[in-house]
Scaffold this motif. Structure first.
Motif, mmCIF file in Angstrom:
data_model
loop_
_atom_site.group_PDB
_atom_site.id
_atom_site.type_symbol
_atom_site.label_atom_id
_atom_site.label_comp_id
_atom_site.label_asym_id
_atom_site.label_seq_id
_atom_site.Cartn_x
_atom_site.Cartn_y
_atom_site.Cartn_z
ATOM 1 N N PRO A 146 0.703 -1.153 0.012
ATOM 2 C CA PRO A 146 0.087 -0.414 -0.018
ATOM 3 C C PRO A 146 0.850 1.418 0.534
ATOM 4 C CG PRO A 146 -0.723 -1.416 2.497
ATOM 5 C CD PRO A 146 0.951 -2.006 1.014
ATOM 6 N N LYS A 147 0.486 2.151 -0.570
ATOM 7 C CA LYS A 147 1.421 2.899 -0.920
ATOM 8 C C LYS A 147 1.136 4.599 -0.184
ATOM 9 C CE LYS A 147 4.735 3.290 -3.419
ATOM 10 N NZ LYS A 147 5.933 3.022 -2.995
ATOM 11 N N GLU A 148 -0.422 4.689 -0.373
ATOM 12 C CA GLU A 148 -0.860 5.718 -0.175
ATOM 13 C C GLU A 148 -1.920 5.189 1.642
ATOM 14 O OE1 GLU A 148 -3.298 6.747 -3.355
ATOM 15 O OE2 GLU A 148 -1.877 7.889 -4.060
ATOM 16 N N LYS A 149 -2.657 6.676 2.167
ATOM 17 C CA LYS A 149 -3.070 6.744 3.286
ATOM 18 C C LYS A 149 -2.887 5.225 4.492
ATOM 19 C CE LYS A 149 -7.496 7.931 0.851
ATOM 20 N NZ LYS A 149 -8.266 8.320 1.296
ATOM 21 N N GLY A 164 1.585 7.014 10.001
ATOM 22 C CA GLY A 164 1.057 6.274 11.483
ATOM 23 C C GLY A 164 0.829 4.358 11.136
ATOM 24 N N GLY A 165 1.460 4.225 9.957
ATOM 25 C CA GLY A 165 1.693 2.782 9.989
ATOM 26 C C GLY A 165 0.247 2.160 9.487
ATOM 27 N N LEU A 166 0.304 0.766 9.454
ATOM 28 C CA LEU A 166 -1.039 -0.064 9.231
ATOM 29 C C LEU A 166 -1.208 -0.871 10.092
ATOM 30 C CD1 LEU A 166 -0.073 -1.742 5.754
ATOM 31 C CD2 LEU A 166 -1.995 0.227 5.474
ATOM 32 N N GLU A 207 4.991 -2.659 3.896
ATOM 33 C CA GLU A 207 4.991 -0.989 4.400
ATOM 34 C C GLU A 207 6.192 -0.585 3.959
ATOM 35 O OE1 GLU A 207 2.573 0.080 8.216
ATOM 36 O OE2 GLU A 207 2.453 -1.666 8.690
ATOM 37 N N GLY A 208 6.768 0.867 4.057
ATOM 38 C CA GLY A 208 7.850 1.288 3.658
ATOM 39 C C GLY A 208 8.353 1.755 2.412
#
Length: 118
Positions: A70-73, A76-78, A102-103
């Motif tokens: 995931p690249k947007e939204k 604060g992390g998933l 993530e990253g």
């Protein structure tokens, strides 16, 4: 396979011969104001079509191993729930194994390493 998720868009990179990258966009938006994937069915339909397109046709059905990113939204992390949504999205779209990343953007070698260690 490396799948990047953006607002109402998937970018799918398949590491076959030849290596290809395609973009999948939905008929109806799957992103909501708060969630990158707010309409699961529309996202799954779009991703399934993109994966099938990137694998091509053949007599033997291929089941890819996937890093989904995931690249947007993601400020604060998933959350645990979001990670599950992305994993289920890829599995429901035909993936045999899924790593949620993530990253920062990954190189081909980094994607392959993540999949090898999963």
């Amino acid at each position: 396979m490396y799948i990047r998720v953006y607002t109402n868009r998937f970018v799918i990179r398949a590491f076959g011969e030849p290596e290809i990258e395609i973009e999948g966009t939905p008929d109806k938006p799957f992103t909501t104001e708060r969630l990158l994937v707010g309409s699961f069915q529309e996202a799954e339909k779009t991703l399934s079509q993109g994966i099938k397109k990137s694998l091509g046709s053949g007599l033997i059905k291929k089941t890819p191993v996937v890093v989904i990113h995931p690249k947007e939204k993601t400020e604060g992390g998933l959350s645990e729930v979001e990670v599950k949504v992305f994993r289920e999205l890829a599995l429901g779209s035909g993936a045999a194994k899924v790593v949620v990343h993530e990253g920062s953007e990954l190189t081909k070698d980094e994607v392959l390493e993540k999949l090898k260690n999963a």
